[in-house]
Enzyme design. Structure first.
Site, short mmCIF file in Angstrom:
data_model
loop_
_atom_site.label_atom_id
_atom_site.label_comp_id
_atom_site.label_asym_id
_atom_site.label_seq_id
_atom_site.Cartn_x
_atom_site.Cartn_y
_atom_site.Cartn_z
CD GLU A 150 31.62 40.90 29.98
OE1 GLU A 150 31.69 40.41 31.11
OE2 GLU A 150 32.62 41.07 29.27
C1 TNX Z 1 33.62 37.61 30.58
S1 TNX Z 1 32.21 35.97 28.77
C2 TNX Z 1 33.86 38.07 29.30
C3 TNX Z 1 35.23 38.34 28.87
C4 TNX Z 1 36.22 38.12 29.98
C5 TNX Z 1 35.86 36.88 30.74
C6 TNX Z 1 36.85 36.51 31.79
C7 TNX Z 1 32.20 37.10 27.92
C8 TNX Z 1 31.39 36.88 26.76
N1 TNX Z 1 32.90 38.16 28.31
O1 TNX Z 1 35.33 39.66 28.38
O2 TNX Z 1 37.48 38.00 29.42
O3 TNX Z 1 34.60 37.06 31.33
O4 TNX Z 1 36.53 35.29 32.37
#
Ligand code: TNX
Length: 526
Positions: free
Chosen positions: A336
């Site tokens: 992300e």
């Molecule tokens: C996605 S999955 C994220 C996290 C969040 C999570 C909550 C991922 C690699 N990143 O930063 O905490 O969703 O479900």
């Protein structure tokens, strides 16, 4: 957390119990008729030995057979078993040269490092494995063969009878993990140990700790001390956070290691870095430190890809972390990074994965890193929701020789709500029922990803909405044992209807262990 403070049973009571002489073994017709115990994960093979039962007596001892180099570790496994049985049975359960419970590392070498054989008959309980780790896995099975109250922390009354059985067992995948997000909310060492205790009961072997994110940096770094002291000071909601000192972290690593879980530390980069950016102005492209962040948005922060200090910072951080990590994997995040232009992202990852590989560790990262240069031995963690873009990145990583750990968010994310009424948790990846978390095959979930590229499974627990370990337990139980079974048991053993019935039998065990589990109504708990 009250249960962690429960006083230990005074030793004097144990001595008295040990003096009540009873025969070494006894047949129990009632137990002989009992159905095969509900084991999770389901072993590769389990035979019932008709008419045979073993009953633990006040005189039962545990003996260890191991080569000189394995004796200390094998003895540790025996001590752990004996300590638990002492707590619940009130018997002395000493270690002795000859005992009716026998742990031996002299055999079962065809079953690999984690495999074991377990035989229970009228004279003995024998666990045989090639390594102390295999003994530990076998002992977790033995604990599930005993009545549930054997897992209690206070003295219960017997009988302590086990139905005769012969088990031969070994895992499907080498990587069977769970992740705890200690950044969004901080968890004390005692809380992490509690989670380790519970995860180890289901033969998981990796504990991934998400140690740094926008909301908090949770590990002391001597070369950049403000990361922890300032960057770790808060958590989601603005409550005080915390961090692990090097001694705390060493204690977590040790405790996990004694339960055969390898710690995989993660420092998420280049996004999810507000806590670091707030701690050192110099890490920011504009030289200005942002405020600490206690909300739950993602994707707004980025390390400065063009600055040299970014990489000296990361070299310092990853070399300190690698030095404290006996395991061979370090996780650099990579998910992300919505505030890092893609070309910069690739530049950054190529440099940072080289830094991590330079510490001698294997690189692990979320599936977004599939698009970057992956050092030999890299592991990519798939967290997609059946979408093509995520699957493509996992497949691309595999073509470059990386292996893939499966954490599909719509199945394996334990922070997803079970249903719309679940009091905490998120639902961005959908609602994840107990059945949904169990009913999938890690090797075929992503079409055209070779099964040989799948290293295993991991169930992450993100903690935006979970501020104590009781809430973590509620989200992890009963789903975590299902993911553990996907990781351990053969595909032919995976069947929701049969699993559901075995799962029902774990309820009384969790009651004995005071686990705050979700009593999913579709399970006939017993
Ligand atoms: C996605 S999955 C994220 C996290 C969040 C999570 C909550 C991922 C690699 N990143 O930063 O905490 O969703 O479900």
């Amino acid at each position: 957390m009250k249960r962690l403070l429960r006083p230990r049973r005074p030793l004097i009571g144990l001595m008295t119990a040990a003096l009540l002489a009873t025969p070494l073994f006894a047949l129990s017709p009632a137990a002989a008729a009992a159905p095969a115990p509900a084991l999770i994960p389901k072993p590769v093979s389990q035979q019932t030995l008709a008419g045979e039962t073993f009953t633990l007596q006040s005189s039962t001892a545990v003996s260890v057979v191991a080569s000189a180099d394995e004796r200390a570790a094998a003895t540790k496994v025996a001590e752990q078993l004996s300590a638990q049985l002492r707590r619940s049975t009130g018997f002395a359960v000493p270690l002795a040269n000859t005992g009716a419970i026998r742990l031996s590392t002299d055999g079962a070498s065809s079953l690999g490092a984690e495999g074991y054989q377990l035989r229970v008959d009228r004279t003995a309980v024998t666990v045989t494995a090639a390594t102390p780790e295999g003994l530990f896995r076998g002992v977790t099975t033995l604990r599930q063969l005993l009545p549930a109250k054997a897992d209690a922390s206070t003295t219960q009354s017997g009988p302590w009878t086990i139905a005769g059985t012969a088990i031969s067992d070994s895992p499907r995948y080498a990587y069977r993990g769970t992740m705890l997000d200690v950044s969004r909310h901080f968890f004390s060492v005692a809380e992490v140990k509690r989670y380790i205790d519970l995860a180890s009961l289901y033969k998981l072997n990796k504990l991934h700790l998400h140690l740094a994110d926008d909301q908090g940096w949770r590990l002391q770094i001597d070369s950049w001390p403000r990361l922890a002291t300032y960057g770790g000071s808060l958590e989601v909601g603005g409550t005080p956070g915390g961090y692990y000192t090097k001694a705390d972290f060493a204690e977590i690593v040790r405790y996990a290691g004694e339960r055969y879980l390898t710690v995989i530390p993660e420092i998420d980069t280049p996004g999810h870095t507000n806590a670091a950016l707030a701690s050192y102005a110099d890490l920011n492209c504009n030289g200005v430190a942002p405020a600490l962040y206690t909300g739950t948005n993602v994707g707004f922060s980025s390390l400065c890809v063009g600055k040299a200090v970014t990489y000296s910072f990361l070299s310092d951080v990853f070399s300190e972390i690698a030095a404290q990590t006996p395991g061979d994997i370090v996780h650099l995040g990579g998910d992300e990074a919505h505030s890092t232009p893609h070309a910069d992202y690739v530049t950054f990852l190529n440099k940072t994965s080289t830094i991590v590989a330079g510490t001698g560790k294997r690189v692990m990262g979320w599936h977004e890193i599939g698009d970057t240069a992956l050092p030999a031995g890299s592991i990519v963690q798939y967290w997609g929701t059946d979408d093509t873009a995520s699957r493509d990145l996992a497949r691309l990583a595999a073509t470059k020789g990386a292996t893939v750990v499966m954490s599909p968010a719509n199945r394996a994310y334990l922070d997803m709500k079970y249903n719309k009424d679940t009091p905490y948790g998120l639902s961005w990846a959908g609602l994840v029922s107990v059945e949904k978390a169990y009913n999938w095959n890690p090797s075929t979930l992503i079409p055209n990803l070779p099964a040989s590229a799948v290293a295993g499974v991991e169930a992450p627990v993100w903690s935006e909405t979970l501020d104590d370990i009781d809430k973590v337990e509620f989200m992890a139980f009963p789903r975590l044992p299902g993911i553990a079974e996907l990781g351990w048991s053969q595909p032919s053993a995976l069947n929701w209807t049969a699993y559901k019935d075995r799962l029902a039998g774990q309820g009384s065990r969790w009651d004995a262990l005071s686990v705050n589990f979700y009593r999913a109504p579709e399970i006939a708990w017993r």
